[in-house]
Design an enzyme around this catalytic site. Structure first.
Site, mmCIF file in Angstrom:
data_model
loop_
_atom_site.group_PDB
_atom_site.id
_atom_site.type_symbol
_atom_site.label_atom_id
_atom_site.label_comp_id
_atom_site.label_asym_id
_atom_site.label_seq_id
_atom_site.Cartn_x
_atom_site.Cartn_y
_atom_site.Cartn_z
ATOM 1 N N HIS A 124 0.872 -1.172 0.000
ATOM 2 C CA HIS A 124 0.000 0.000 0.000
ATOM 3 C C HIS A 124 0.918 1.233 0.000
ATOM 4 O O HIS A 124 2.018 1.187 0.549
ATOM 5 C CB HIS A 124 -0.839 -0.052 1.281
ATOM 6 C CG HIS A 124 -1.895 1.003 1.415
ATOM 7 N ND1 HIS A 124 -1.610 2.298 1.795
ATOM 8 C CD2 HIS A 124 -3.241 0.941 1.250
ATOM 9 C CE1 HIS A 124 -2.746 2.982 1.851
ATOM 10 N NE2 HIS A 124 -3.752 2.194 1.530
ATOM 11 N N ASP A 200 3.231 -4.637 7.698
ATOM 12 C CA ASP A 200 2.000 -3.854 7.560
ATOM 13 C C ASP A 200 0.845 -4.851 7.676
ATOM 14 O O ASP A 200 0.519 -5.550 6.723
ATOM 15 C CB ASP A 200 1.986 -3.142 6.208
ATOM 16 C CG ASP A 200 0.659 -2.428 5.962
ATOM 17 O OD1 ASP A 200 -0.248 -2.548 6.814
ATOM 18 O OD2 ASP A 200 0.531 -1.769 4.913
ATOM 19 N N GLN A 203 -4.463 -5.375 6.980
ATOM 20 C CA GLN A 203 -5.529 -6.218 6.437
ATOM 21 C C GLN A 203 -5.628 -7.562 7.140
ATOM 22 O O GLN A 203 -6.649 -8.241 7.013
ATOM 23 C CB GLN A 203 -5.326 -6.438 4.921
ATOM 24 C CG GLN A 203 -5.451 -5.194 4.078
ATOM 25 C CD GLN A 203 -6.878 -4.637 4.042
ATOM 26 O OE1 GLN A 203 -7.861 -5.333 4.309
ATOM 27 N NE2 GLN A 203 -6.992 -3.363 3.713
ATOM 28 N N LYS A 226 -10.381 -0.494 10.496
ATOM 29 C CA LYS A 226 -10.631 -1.647 9.640
ATOM 30 C C LYS A 226 -11.040 -2.867 10.459
ATOM 31 O O LYS A 226 -11.264 -3.937 9.915
ATOM 32 C CB LYS A 226 -9.374 -1.986 8.823
ATOM 33 C CG LYS A 226 -9.016 -0.930 7.787
ATOM 34 C CD LYS A 226 -7.801 -1.360 6.990
ATOM 35 C CE LYS A 226 -7.111 -0.205 6.311
ATOM 36 N NZ LYS A 226 -7.773 0.209 5.073
ATOM 37 N N CYS A 368 -4.630 2.653 -3.613
ATOM 38 C CA CYS A 368 -3.360 3.097 -3.032
ATOM 39 C C CYS A 368 -2.260 2.069 -3.236
ATOM 40 O O CYS A 368 -1.435 1.841 -2.342
ATOM 41 C CB CYS A 368 -3.504 3.424 -1.542
ATOM 42 S SG CYS A 368 -4.568 4.813 -1.239
HETATM 43 C C1 LIG Z 1 -2.455 -2.809 3.529
HETATM 44 C C2 LIG Z 1 -2.732 -1.436 4.034
HETATM 45 N N1 LIG Z 1 -1.747 -0.709 4.574
HETATM 46 C C3 LIG Z 1 -1.951 0.525 5.043
HETATM 47 C C4 LIG Z 1 -3.182 1.122 4.989
HETATM 48 C C5 LIG Z 1 -3.342 2.512 5.509
HETATM 49 O O1 LIG Z 1 -4.241 2.548 6.552
HETATM 50 P P1 LIG Z 1 -4.668 3.952 7.169
HETATM 51 O O2 LIG Z 1 -5.220 4.735 6.041
HETATM 52 O O3 LIG Z 1 -5.697 3.585 8.175
HETATM 53 O O4 LIG Z 1 -3.462 4.558 7.765
HETATM 54 C C6 LIG Z 1 -4.240 0.407 4.435
HETATM 55 C C7 LIG Z 1 -5.592 0.991 4.362
HETATM 56 O O5 LIG Z 1 -6.061 1.500 3.404
HETATM 57 C C8 LIG Z 1 -4.009 -0.892 3.951
HETATM 58 O O6 LIG Z 1 -4.993 -1.607 3.399
#
Ligand SMILES: Cc1ncc(COP(=O)(O)O)c(C=O)c1O
Lengths: 411, 166
Positions: A124, A200, A203, A226, A368
């Site tokens: 992401h 990370d 998910q 989430k 993203c």
């Molecule tokens: C795999 C992953 N990493 C990071 C993020 C970023 O999360 P946040 O926008 O809550 O910081 C997301 C969410 O969109 C995600 O799906």
């Protein structure tokens, strides 16, 4: 049939009990942000109505109750992810901030010209851009683990990529393809190469049991919104001795032991990384979300989502055949409940528009993850994702709406 | 599917299915400008030839996007080809006011609401482009419709400020 009593669960989610243009709302966008049950909303209301004050330092009882609520939530998070100590659980604004914290407080002192870090093509932007920003400044190299055609990490050259690298920052589950990455293997290879590991886990934490101690990584980041919690709160878990050795991230109140005109002394863990008034009600809400998830059971949740994903993959194939191209692993057990797809030559934006007219909420776009989109040779995909409150009826509604979209654009 | 017919008019689908002036031009002499919709990753690339008299002698469109962005780009290319740069700019302003007057009314994105009062005086017939009027009912899609026009404006700006293209 299902591992979960979805009808009963849905009663806890007031937002799902609504109609859009007379049609039952079908929410299939939990990978972006989940909905939250009444239990979370009332825990936050209860705090605001009876026990709210700023945390720490207050002597009156209200402040003590608020502090207990906030620190109690930290304990719930620590237990939920198998952390050795609450000192290892840092509350942030979201996963993005958690990763930025690592980039600044660990990356800045440890990376420089001639150094390298390893990311994957599944990442992401939240786990790409902070490193690119830092690389511009510090001049280290970023290496990329490639991805196979079915959206899994291609580990053929992993050891070469890790050779001499100082950090491996990688997702545990792709938010685009749902691909579950082999974290154990990645951590072992990184340890071997002497590289630190950031996972990370945005998910995966909401959808399957997590044990950070067993995982063996150095940092794990995820977001509350989430996993049935409110927006505005995220978590960075880090190994205690490592966090201890790092300088603070943001400066301000709440993160110091002493301040003089000459300088400051940083607080211990975890306060050192929590400058300013923290997200108090959000932490309490996250604690309530964890209680809710644990009542259902993370293994049951995972089983439910594998079943539902298998049903979705099968139904899409039976009903739409080659008109739908699903990205990512074809084996449901190798993925989370995230389905990115293309519908014939209908653009994802148009697919979502038609689906919205059927009250089916999915997400179009690059999610993203533009490097991954480029790898797949697409500008955008449509993405449907499931959680505890979805059932086969939702999948049937998705498939029926997709048929309408296909027919609409076949004119 | 009420409302959808307003968005997806037949002529829009036609331009989406058979885009006009699709392709690339050699640069130079042509000028190349690209625009992105960061929300959805859509991308439009415009190749444009402007002669010494300020006439748009040729235009080609490349890139990828949804039916709205692609059909808008296709119609735009057909509408400005052979026109003077001034007329193309006036058309841009008329088109954007069709999008933004409404978007302001419905509280849409203010960044598109840059059409000045002048645009009303210089209103040009929009022809096929009228078909995109329905987009204003779907505020998130306005950016799709205006992407190619913003890129065209950008191309004109770049041409005006680059000395290598007389
Ligand atoms: C795999 C992953 N990493 C990071 C993020 C970023 O999360 P946040 O926008 O809550 O910081 C997301 C969410 O969109 C995600 O799906």
């Amino acid at each position: 049939m299902s591992s979960l009593d979805v009808a009963l669960i849905r009663q806890d989610f007031p937002i799902l009990d609504q109609r859009q243009d007379g049609k039952k709302l079908v929410f299939l966008d939990s990978a972006a942000s989940s909905q939250r049950p009444r239990q979370v909303l009332s825990a936050m209301d209860e705090l605001y109505e009876h026990s709210y004050a700023n945390v720490h330092r207050g002597v009156y009882q209200l402040a003590e109750r608020a502090t207990n609520g906030y620190e109690g939530a930290r304990k719930k998070v620590a237990d939920f992810i198998g952390a050795g100590s609450t000192n290892e659980v840092v509350f942030t604004k979201n996963a993005t901030e958690a990763i930025n914290l690592v980039a600044h407080s660990w990356g800045r002192p440890n990376l420089g010209p001639g150094d390298a870090i390893v990311l994957s093509m599944l990442e992401h932007h939240a786990n790409i851009v902070p490193w690119q920003m830092l690389a511009v400044e510090l001049g280290f190299e970023i290496r990329w683990i490639p991805v196979t055609d079915d959206g899994q990490l291609d580990l053929a050259d992993l050891n070469t990529l890790l050779d001499g690298a100082k950090l491996l920052a990688v997702t545990s589950m792709s938010n685009v393809t749902g691909s579950i990455t082999p974290v154990d293997l990645l951590v072992a290879a990184a340890n071997n190469a002497g590289a630190k590991v950031l996972i990370d886990a945005c998910q995966s934490v909401p959808h399957m049991a997590t044990d950070v101690t067993a995982m063996g990584a150095d940092f794990v980041a995820f977001s509350g919104h989430k996993m049935l919690g409110p927006s505005g709160i995220g978590v960075l878990w880090g190994r205690e001795e490592l966090l201890d050795s790092m300088p603070p991230f943001l400066g301000g109140g709440g993160m110091i032991i002493n301040v003089t005109t000459e300088g400051f002394t940083a607080d211990g863990l975890p306060g050192k990384f929590e400058a300013g008034t923290p997200p108090i009600a959000e932490a309490v809400g996250l604690g309530a979300a964890i209680d809710y998830l644990q009542t259902i059971g993370m293994d049951e949740i995972r089983r439910h989502e594998v079943e539902l994903t298998a049903y979705a993959l099968r139904t899409l194939d039976e009903e739409l055949g080659s008109a739908v191209r699903v990205f990512g692993p074809s084996e449901p057990a190798a993925r989370g409940g995230v389905l990115s797809f293309e519908l014939a030559d209908v653009h994802a934006h148009d697919v979502s528009q038609i689906l919205d007219s059927e009250a089916v909420c999915i997400r179009p776009g690059h999610h993203c993850a533009k490097p991954l989109m480029k790898h797949f040779g697409v500008a955008a995909t449509a993405r449907a994702s499931v959680y505890i409150y979805n059932d086969t009826d939702d999948i049937d509604a998705l498939v029926a709406a997709l048929k309408k979209a296909r027919d609409f654009f076949a004119i | 599917m009420s409302g959808l017919e307003d968005l997806y008019r037949e002529i829009i689908i036609d331009h989406y299915r058979s885009p006009r002036n699709r392709g690339q031009l050699e640069t130079p002499p042509a000028h190349r400008a690209e625009g992105f919709n960061p929300l959805c990753g859509d991308e439009v690339v415009i190749f444009i030839d402007v002669d010494d008299d300020g006439l748009v002698t040729d235009i080609k469109i490349d890139g990828q996007g949804c039916s709205i962005s692609q059909s808008s780009a296709s119609m735009m290319s057909a509408a400005v080809k052979g026109k003077s740069v001034d007329d193309a700019k006036a058309l841009t302003s008329t088109f954007k006011s069709m999008m933004s007057v409404h978007s302001a009314e419905i509280g849409g994105d203010g960044s598109e609401a840059d059409a000045d009062a002048q645009a009303i005086d210089t209103e040009l017939p929009l022809g096929d482009l009228e078909a995109l009027r329905g987009v204003v009912k779907f505020p998130v899609r306005i950016k799709c419709a205006t992407l190619s026009w913003n890129t065209l404006s950008q191309a004109f700006d770049e041409l005006a400020s680059s000395p290598d293209t007389e």
